[in-house]
Scaffold this motif. Sequence first.
Motif, short mmCIF file in Angstrom:
data_model
loop_
_atom_site.label_atom_id
_atom_site.label_comp_id
_atom_site.label_asym_id
_atom_site.label_seq_id
_atom_site.Cartn_x
_atom_site.Cartn_y
_atom_site.Cartn_z
N TYR A 121 -21.10 -53.48 58.85
CA TYR A 121 -22.14 -54.05 57.98
C TYR A 121 -23.13 -54.87 58.80
N ILE A 122 -22.61 -55.72 59.68
CA ILE A 122 -23.47 -56.59 60.48
C ILE A 122 -24.38 -55.78 61.39
N GLU A 123 -23.80 -54.85 62.12
CA GLU A 123 -24.59 -54.08 63.09
C GLU A 123 -25.55 -53.11 62.40
N HIS A 124 -25.09 -52.47 61.33
CA HIS A 124 -25.93 -51.49 60.64
C HIS A 124 -27.13 -52.15 59.98
N PHE A 125 -26.89 -53.25 59.24
CA PHE A 125 -27.97 -53.87 58.49
C PHE A 125 -28.78 -54.86 59.32
N SER A 126 -28.43 -55.01 60.60
CA SER A 126 -29.32 -55.76 61.48
C SER A 126 -30.53 -54.90 61.86
N LYS A 127 -30.39 -53.58 61.66
CA LYS A 127 -31.46 -52.64 62.03
C LYS A 127 -32.00 -51.87 60.83
N ASN A 128 -31.23 -51.81 59.74
CA ASN A 128 -31.61 -51.01 58.59
C ASN A 128 -31.73 -51.89 57.33
N PRO A 129 -32.54 -51.45 56.35
CA PRO A 129 -32.73 -52.25 55.14
C PRO A 129 -31.42 -52.46 54.38
N THR A 141 -29.64 -64.89 59.61
CA THR A 141 -28.54 -64.34 58.81
C THR A 141 -27.62 -63.50 59.68
N TYR A 142 -28.20 -62.75 60.60
CA TYR A 142 -27.39 -61.95 61.53
C TYR A 142 -26.45 -62.84 62.34
N ARG A 143 -26.98 -63.94 62.88
CA ARG A 143 -26.13 -64.86 63.66
C ARG A 143 -25.06 -65.49 62.78
N SER A 144 -25.41 -65.81 61.54
CA SER A 144 -24.44 -66.39 60.61
C SER A 144 -23.28 -65.42 60.36
N PHE A 145 -23.59 -64.14 60.11
CA PHE A 145 -22.55 -63.14 59.88
C PHE A 145 -21.70 -62.93 61.14
N LYS A 146 -22.34 -62.94 62.31
CA LYS A 146 -21.59 -62.76 63.55
C LYS A 146 -20.56 -63.88 63.74
N ARG A 147 -20.98 -65.13 63.45
CA ARG A 147 -20.05 -66.26 63.56
C ARG A 147 -18.92 -66.12 62.55
N SER A 148 -19.28 -65.76 61.32
CA SER A 148 -18.27 -65.62 60.27
C SER A 148 -17.28 -64.51 60.60
N PHE A 149 -17.80 -63.40 61.13
CA PHE A 149 -16.91 -62.28 61.48
C PHE A 149 -15.93 -62.69 62.57
N LYS A 150 -16.40 -63.39 63.57
CA LYS A 150 -15.52 -63.82 64.67
C LYS A 150 -14.41 -64.72 64.15
N ILE A 151 -14.77 -65.65 63.27
CA ILE A 151 -13.77 -66.57 62.71
C ILE A 151 -12.78 -65.82 61.83
N ASN A 195 -20.22 -65.30 53.11
CA ASN A 195 -20.37 -64.08 53.90
C ASN A 195 -19.22 -63.11 53.66
N LEU A 196 -18.00 -63.64 53.54
CA LEU A 196 -16.85 -62.78 53.26
C LEU A 196 -17.01 -62.11 51.90
N LYS A 197 -17.48 -62.86 50.90
CA LYS A 197 -17.69 -62.28 49.57
C LYS A 197 -18.75 -61.18 49.60
N THR A 198 -19.77 -61.35 50.43
CA THR A 198 -20.79 -60.32 50.58
C THR A 198 -20.17 -59.01 51.07
N ILE A 199 -19.29 -59.12 52.07
CA ILE A 199 -18.64 -57.92 52.61
C ILE A 199 -17.71 -57.30 51.57
N LEU A 200 -16.98 -58.12 50.84
CA LEU A 200 -16.06 -57.60 49.82
C LEU A 200 -16.84 -56.94 48.69
N ASN A 201 -17.97 -57.50 48.31
CA ASN A 201 -18.80 -56.87 47.27
C ASN A 201 -19.37 -55.54 47.75
#
Length: 420
Positions: A121-129, A141-151, A195-201
């Motif tokens: 999700y992070i990598e795909h939507f960093s380049k696509n709508p 937002t990209y940096r925020s998701f990257k931090r959340s994913f790592k944690i 961010n986790l809820k975004t991925i789950l949705n």
Amino acid sequence: MKGTINFTIREIKGNRGSIQLVHRFGRKKEVRYSTGLIIDSIDYWNKNKQRVKLLNAQKDASKINLFLDKVSVQAQERLSDLAFQKLNYTKEDVVNEFDIIFEKKTQTKATPNLIQCYEWYIEHFSKNPNPSTQKPLSDGTYRSFKRSFKIFKNFSKEYGKIDYNDITMELYEDFVEYLQDLNYSNNYISNHIKNLKTILNYSFSRGYHNNITHKRREFAKTNENVHSIFLDTEELKAIEDVHLPPGEDRSRDLFLIGAYTGLRVSDFNRLRPENLKLIDNRYYIEIESKKTKKVLLIPCSPTTERIIKKYGGTPPPSKPEQNINRDLKKIGKKAGIDEIVSISKTIGGKTKTEIFKKYDLISTHTARRSFCTNAYISGMPTLDIMTISGHQTERVFYNYIKASSLDKAKKIAEHPFFNK
């Protein structure tokens, strides 16, 4: 998706043309695949648009073009997913995907697990709508998701491999406790939950799972109202009037432009001469917001115009944000903005109160908050302020501004309802 997707024409008997789907994805890596579509003459094909051009001459030309549009979208989606599942995919893999599109094979692709989906999700939507915003993720937002994913990935390793069906209220509580043990504030924890809820949705909408625990009200963000400061008009005037050395002077001017336009630092710190528009003897700033991608047209206040004239009719040159923030604390101190401010935060599950001089809390973000609050107190319509600030709802806007209860009551008192 890596590589390119194109449609080409191959001449066959009788000057007719066979339409082929072509995917190039590396040096000497190419797949040509017959779509099964044939046009009556290769002269009916538009090489640039890669579609049938003589709609009246070719039977069912419009249907052929619509079919190619559909295939193009499906091919891009399937090859993007393939690249996610298998970085170095082969020609055979591509043919298999095309067979599925043209219904020569049934789909047998494995569903990505939660960690895989999060990363994709992070990598795909960093380049696509993004489906919800129709825009790629902003840099922030990209940096925020990257931090959340790592944690979350680290938490998953400690907790035991976590997948969609492992998401329960107990896991939610354990995750929050894990974040608290890292001494994160409630607002920072809230961002990771969001961010986790975004991925789950998103994964739920794709049919990867049917777990709806994350939709429960208790599976919530843990926001707290942090006491972020703003500077009133008198304090802004004190900053404008204080004598400063050249380096701090430029930081002050950039900050004041933000405080009188409502622009984010990512916008007021990249203004160029072409962003200035002189309309009816008044300067306006026209810029596409880096975060929202919306074009803003903002009138310049007298202070902003004085700054522009000071730099010869152009905005001040940009500076690294951390340098501006460093200077602002010195500037605030010199300007006498030394009110005592106490701030309470929940860190590691415990409330802690710290005492600051107000100048120590001034940052580039203070500029935008000051604009919104001062504009509100002055009587500017809320929706007009939100047009500039980019807030989507009044609820979020009112939480953002720092007007006191008395300021809000005074503004309400000006309404005709209380003056009949």
